[in-house]
Scaffold this active site. Structure first.
Site, PDB file in Angstrom:
ATOM      1  N   ASP A 122       5.295  -9.669  17.574  1.00  0.00           N
ATOM      2  CA  ASP A 122       5.066  -7.823  18.944  1.00  0.00           C
ATOM      3  C   ASP A 122       3.635  -9.119  19.724  1.00  0.00           C
ATOM      4  OD1 ASP A 122       6.738  -7.113  17.730  1.00  0.00           O
ATOM      5  OD2 ASP A 122       6.103  -5.377  16.703  1.00  0.00           O
ATOM      6  N   ASP A 139      11.848  -5.226  21.943  1.00  0.00           N
ATOM      7  CA  ASP A 139      11.194  -4.203  21.826  1.00  0.00           C
ATOM      8  C   ASP A 139      11.951  -3.145  22.739  1.00  0.00           C
ATOM      9  OD1 ASP A 139      10.406  -4.222  19.241  1.00  0.00           O
ATOM     10  OD2 ASP A 139       8.693  -5.005  19.797  1.00  0.00           O
TER      11      ASP A 139
END
Length: 164
Positions: A122, A139
Site C-alpha cells: 500500500d 484497493d
C-alpha cells in the site's frame, strides 16, 4: 469472449486493465522508486506516497504476520475473483459489469502481492485529508466496484418503485 455477454467481456477487460495498472504501480513504488528506503514523499498537495505493508484485508483489518493468514487471504482473493467472473459472464447491465470488473481486478492484484511479497503493498496516502488509511490501486478499484454495486441496487429499487 466466447460464452460471455458483451458487458461480461468488457468487465473482464476492465479487470485486466486494473490488474496491469495495479501491478505496474506497485512495481514502480517498490522496485524502481524504492519508496520504503526513501520514506514518505509528497507528490502534490495532500497526496503523498508512504510505504505500508498490509498483511490483513482492506485497511489492515484482520492483519497479522501469519503464514496461515497470508495464504488464506490469497486463496480467498482468487476465490472471490473466480466467483465474480462466473457472475459477470452473463452480465446484462453495464454498471454491474463495471463494478464486477473493478472488484475482480483489485482482488487478483492484491492476491498476487501476497504471493510475491507475503503481504500487500500500500502506498497511496491522503491522510492529510483525514482519511486514515494508506491504500493502492487494487484497493481503490475494489471500493469503487462495491460503490457501483450499491448504486446499481439503489437505481434498480428506484426503477421498480417508479410508476409505469
Amino acid at each position: 469472449m466466447k460464452g460471455f455477454t458483451r458487458h461480461g467481456a468488457s468487465a473482464l477487460a476492465l479487470a485486466v486493465l486494473i490488474l496491469i495498472l495495479d501491478q505496474i504501480s506497485k512495481y514502480w513504488v517498490v522496485e524502481v522508486f524504492a519508496l520504503e528506503s526513501r520514506g514518505p514523499t509528497q507528490l502534490a498537495g495532500p497526496l503523498w506516497l508512504s510505504m505500508v505493508w498490509n498483511s490483513g484485508v482492506s485497511f489492515g483489518l484482520l492483519g497479522g504476520p501469519s503464514e496461515f493468514t497470508r495464504w488464506a487471504l490469497t486463496i480467498f482473493g482468487f476465490g472471490v475473483a473466480a466467483a465474480l467472473a462466473v457472475w459477470v459472464r452473463n452480465a446484462d447491465k453495464p454498471l454491474t459489469a463495471a463494478a464486477l470488473g473493478c472488484i475482480i481486478g483489485g482482488a487478483i492484484g492484491n492476491a498476487i502481492d501476497r504471493i510475491r511479497y507475503g503481504h500487500v503493498a500500500d502506498f497511496i496516502d491522503v491522510s492529510r485529508l483525514h482519511f486514515p488509511w494508506v491504500f493502492n490501486v487494487a484497493d481503490a478499484a475494489i471500493n469503487i466496484g462495491v460503490g457501483l454495486l450499491i448504486l446499481e441496487l439503489v437505481l434498480d429499487s428506484m426503477r421498480r418503485q417508479a410508476p409505469s
